[in-house]
Motif scaffolding. Structure first.
Motif, PDB file in Angstrom:
ATOM      1  N   ALA A  18       0.899  -1.278   0.037  1.00  0.00           N
ATOM      2  CA  ALA A  18       0.046  -0.004  -0.033  1.00  0.00           C
ATOM      3  C   ALA A  18       0.989   1.221  -0.182  1.00  0.00           C
ATOM      4  O   ALA A  18       0.664   2.243  -0.830  1.00  0.00           O
ATOM      5  CB  ALA A  18      -0.933  -0.136   1.136  1.00  0.00           C
ATOM      6  N   ASP A  19       1.767   1.058   0.829  1.00  0.00           N
ATOM      7  CA  ASP A  19       2.986   2.380   0.804  1.00  0.00           C
ATOM      8  C   ASP A  19       3.446   2.530  -0.629  1.00  0.00           C
ATOM      9  O   ASP A  19       3.550   3.969  -1.090  1.00  0.00           O
ATOM     10  CB  ASP A  19       3.940   2.322   1.747  1.00  0.00           C
ATOM     11  N   ILE A  20       4.093   1.475  -1.091  1.00  0.00           N
ATOM     12  CA  ILE A  20       4.467   1.918  -2.451  1.00  0.00           C
ATOM     13  C   ILE A  20       3.711   2.245  -3.445  1.00  0.00           C
ATOM     14  O   ILE A  20       3.870   3.096  -4.522  1.00  0.00           O
ATOM     15  CB  ILE A  20       5.456   0.524  -2.949  1.00  0.00           C
ATOM     16  N   LEU A  21       2.456   1.630  -3.405  1.00  0.00           N
ATOM     17  CA  LEU A  21       1.248   2.121  -4.516  1.00  0.00           C
ATOM     18  C   LEU A  21       1.038   3.386  -4.422  1.00  0.00           C
ATOM     19  O   LEU A  21       0.790   4.400  -5.175  1.00  0.00           O
ATOM     20  CB  LEU A  21       0.127   1.289  -4.176  1.00  0.00           C
ATOM     21  N   ARG A  22       1.000   3.940  -2.728  1.00  0.00           N
ATOM     22  CA  ARG A  22       0.812   5.526  -2.715  1.00  0.00           C
ATOM     23  C   ARG A  22       1.750   6.370  -3.283  1.00  0.00           C
ATOM     24  O   ARG A  22       1.558   7.497  -3.841  1.00  0.00           O
ATOM     25  CB  ARG A  22       0.659   5.725  -1.309  1.00  0.00           C
ATOM     26  N   LYS A  23       3.076   5.943  -3.177  1.00  0.00           N
ATOM     27  CA  LYS A  23       4.239   6.716  -3.692  1.00  0.00           C
ATOM     28  C   LYS A  23       4.346   6.603  -5.134  1.00  0.00           C
ATOM     29  O   LYS A  23       4.343   7.688  -5.809  1.00  0.00           O
ATOM     30  CB  LYS A  23       5.576   6.185  -3.208  1.00  0.00           C
ATOM     31  N   ALA A  24       3.634   5.411  -5.690  1.00  0.00           N
ATOM     32  CA  ALA A  24       3.741   5.378  -7.220  1.00  0.00           C
ATOM     33  C   ALA A  24       2.882   6.273  -7.878  1.00  0.00           C
ATOM     34  O   ALA A  24       3.018   6.834  -8.788  1.00  0.00           O
ATOM     35  CB  ALA A  24       3.470   3.971  -7.571  1.00  0.00           C
ATOM     36  N   ARG A  25       1.700   6.640  -6.927  1.00  0.00           N
ATOM     37  CA  ARG A  25       0.802   7.502  -7.621  1.00  0.00           C
ATOM     38  C   ARG A  25       1.220   8.924  -7.552  1.00  0.00           C
ATOM     39  O   ARG A  25       0.612   9.722  -8.441  1.00  0.00           O
ATOM     40  CB  ARG A  25      -0.691   7.497  -6.785  1.00  0.00           C
ATOM     41  N   THR A  26       1.991   9.224  -6.797  1.00  0.00           N
ATOM     42  CA  THR A  26       2.556  10.525  -6.988  1.00  0.00           C
ATOM     43  C   THR A  26       3.734  10.809  -7.878  1.00  0.00           C
ATOM     44  O   THR A  26       3.917  11.954  -8.478  1.00  0.00           O
ATOM     45  CB  THR A  26       3.218  11.065  -5.425  1.00  0.00           C
ATOM     46  N   LEU A  27       4.265   9.698  -8.597  1.00  0.00           N
ATOM     47  CA  LEU A  27       5.134   9.922  -9.707  1.00  0.00           C
ATOM     48  C   LEU A  27       4.534  10.124 -10.940  1.00  0.00           C
ATOM     49  O   LEU A  27       3.388   9.877 -11.214  1.00  0.00           O
ATOM     50  CB  LEU A  27       5.798   8.430  -9.751  1.00  0.00           C
ATOM     51  N   ARG A  29       4.061   9.665 -14.960  1.00  0.00           N
ATOM     52  CA  ARG A  29       3.725   8.380 -15.636  1.00  0.00           C
ATOM     53  C   ARG A  29       4.965   7.931 -16.480  1.00  0.00           C
ATOM     54  O   ARG A  29       5.890   9.037 -16.608  1.00  0.00           O
ATOM     55  CB  ARG A  29       2.595   8.772 -16.723  1.00  0.00           C
ATOM     56  N   GLY A  30       5.645   6.879 -16.355  1.00  0.00           N
ATOM     57  CA  GLY A  30       6.950   6.501 -16.913  1.00  0.00           C
ATOM     58  C   GLY A  30       7.277   5.171 -16.556  1.00  0.00           C
ATOM     59  O   GLY A  30       6.516   4.380 -15.705  1.00  0.00           O
ATOM     60  N   ALA A  31       8.362   4.889 -16.587  1.00  0.00           N
ATOM     61  CA  ALA A  31       9.117   3.540 -16.148  1.00  0.00           C
ATOM     62  C   ALA A  31       9.275   3.338 -14.700  1.00  0.00           C
ATOM     63  O   ALA A  31       8.945   2.528 -14.001  1.00  0.00           O
ATOM     64  CB  ALA A  31      10.554   3.418 -16.798  1.00  0.00           C
ATOM     65  N   GLU A  32       9.641   4.648 -13.802  1.00  0.00           N
ATOM     66  CA  GLU A  32       9.773   4.527 -12.476  1.00  0.00           C
ATOM     67  C   GLU A  32       8.298   4.254 -12.087  1.00  0.00           C
ATOM     68  O   GLU A  32       8.129   3.231 -10.864  1.00  0.00           O
ATOM     69  CB  GLU A  32      10.221   5.645 -11.943  1.00  0.00           C
ATOM     70  N   ARG A  33       7.399   4.850 -12.254  1.00  0.00           N
ATOM     71  CA  ARG A  33       5.995   4.550 -11.692  1.00  0.00           C
ATOM     72  C   ARG A  33       5.536   3.403 -12.189  1.00  0.00           C
ATOM     73  O   ARG A  33       4.909   2.598 -11.029  1.00  0.00           O
ATOM     74  CB  ARG A  33       5.154   5.709 -12.285  1.00  0.00           C
TER      75      ARG A  33
END
Length: 73
Positions: A18-27, A29-33
């Motif tokens: 859940a934490d990683i998904l929350r952080k991914a939402r702030t990135l 769009r791209g490879a890192e996300r």
């Protein structure tokens, strides 16, 4: 005691996902996300797999008892 350890480990995997998904939402769009979302999905799947394995191990001895009692009865 084993079930308590399993519960904490499973919750840790779910919380990390859940934490990683929350952080991914702030990135942006791209490879890192995408990589972060895949990593979160893998952690969530790991928690599910461990839950299945734990349930499978817990049920197995009972199945053996039933088979033994059915064979002897």
């Amino acid at each position: 005691m084993g079930k308590v350890v399993f519960l904490y480990r499973s919750l840790a995997y779910r919380n990390a996902a859940a934490d990683i998904l929350r952080k991914a939402r702030t990135l942006p769009r791209g490879a890192e996300r995408s990589a972060a979302r895949r990593y979160a999905g893998a952690l969530r799947d790991l928690a599910r797999t461990e839950a299945w394995l734990e349930g499978r191990i817990a049920r197995e001895p009972r199945m053996a008892e039933r088979m033994t009692s059915a064979a002897s009865g």
